[in-house]
Motif scaffolding. Sequence first.
Motif, PDB file in Angstrom:
ATOM      1  N   GLU A  13      46.840  39.358  26.448  1.00  0.00           N
ATOM      2  CA  GLU A  13      45.673  40.241  26.452  1.00  0.00           C
ATOM      3  C   GLU A  13      44.389  39.425  26.423  1.00  0.00           C
ATOM      4  OE1 GLU A  13      47.496  44.168  24.157  1.00  0.00           O
ATOM      5  OE2 GLU A  13      45.998  42.901  23.176  1.00  0.00           O
ATOM      6  N   ALA A  14      43.341  40.007  26.918  1.00  0.00           N
ATOM      7  CA  ALA A  14      42.033  39.360  26.882  1.00  0.00           C
ATOM      8  C   ALA A  14      41.699  38.962  25.450  1.00  0.00           C
ATOM      9  CB  ALA A  14      40.971  40.292  27.433  1.00  0.00           C
ATOM     10  N   PRO A  87      40.205  38.319  31.898  1.00  0.00           N
ATOM     11  CA  PRO A  87      40.978  38.680  33.104  1.00  0.00           C
ATOM     12  C   PRO A  87      40.709  37.787  34.309  1.00  0.00           C
ATOM     13  CG  PRO A  87      40.222  40.653  31.997  1.00  0.00           C
ATOM     14  CD  PRO A  87      39.590  39.494  31.275  1.00  0.00           C
ATOM     15  N   THR A  90      43.120  35.012  35.297  1.00  0.00           N
ATOM     16  CA  THR A  90      44.404  35.309  35.924  1.00  0.00           C
ATOM     17  C   THR A  90      44.552  34.533  37.227  1.00  0.00           C
ATOM     18  OG1 THR A  90      44.538  37.510  34.952  1.00  0.00           O
ATOM     19  CG2 THR A  90      45.793  37.130  36.970  1.00  0.00           C
ATOM     20  N   VAL A 114      46.073  37.751  32.534  1.00  0.00           N
ATOM     21  CA  VAL A 114      45.304  38.208  31.386  1.00  0.00           C
ATOM     22  C   VAL A 114      44.957  39.674  31.598  1.00  0.00           C
ATOM     23  CG1 VAL A 114      43.297  37.807  29.930  1.00  0.00           C
ATOM     24  CG2 VAL A 114      44.358  35.889  31.147  1.00  0.00           C
ATOM     25  N   SER A 115      45.449  40.525  30.728  1.00  0.00           N
ATOM     26  CA  SER A 115      45.182  41.959  30.856  1.00  0.00           C
ATOM     27  C   SER A 115      43.888  42.315  30.118  1.00  0.00           C
ATOM     28  CB  SER A 115      46.344  42.763  30.290  1.00  0.00           C
ATOM     29  OG  SER A 115      46.490  42.498  28.912  1.00  0.00           O
TER      30      SER A 115
END
Length: 116
Positions: A13-14, A87, A90, A114-115
Amino acid sequence: QVYLVESGGGLVEAGGSLRLSCRASGSTSSITTIGWYRQTPGTQRELVADVEDGGATNYADSVKGRFTISRDNADYSWYLQMNSLVPEDTAVYYCYAKTMLQSEHWGQGTQVTVSP
């Protein structure tokens, strides 16, 4: 010939962190510069960070203060500690080595996602 194997990519995750590892084998004593690049679909591979033979490090402006490259010469390994991921980080990340004869070698790539 130099062979590179990466590990450590994944989904995070971010704001999270990941650590990428690269281990070299083969003609490792000829390696001078080592580093990490990344690539997203439809774009050119770009430098993330590298360490020159004399020890000087270089970072892309977008990762300064968040990523740290380190090198273990005794183990022919290097690492990319990635903190505060966003993000936009990514990409597929590739480890890289250049030798005294100026030949360039690449790992197979590891996906970092990266979400938001």
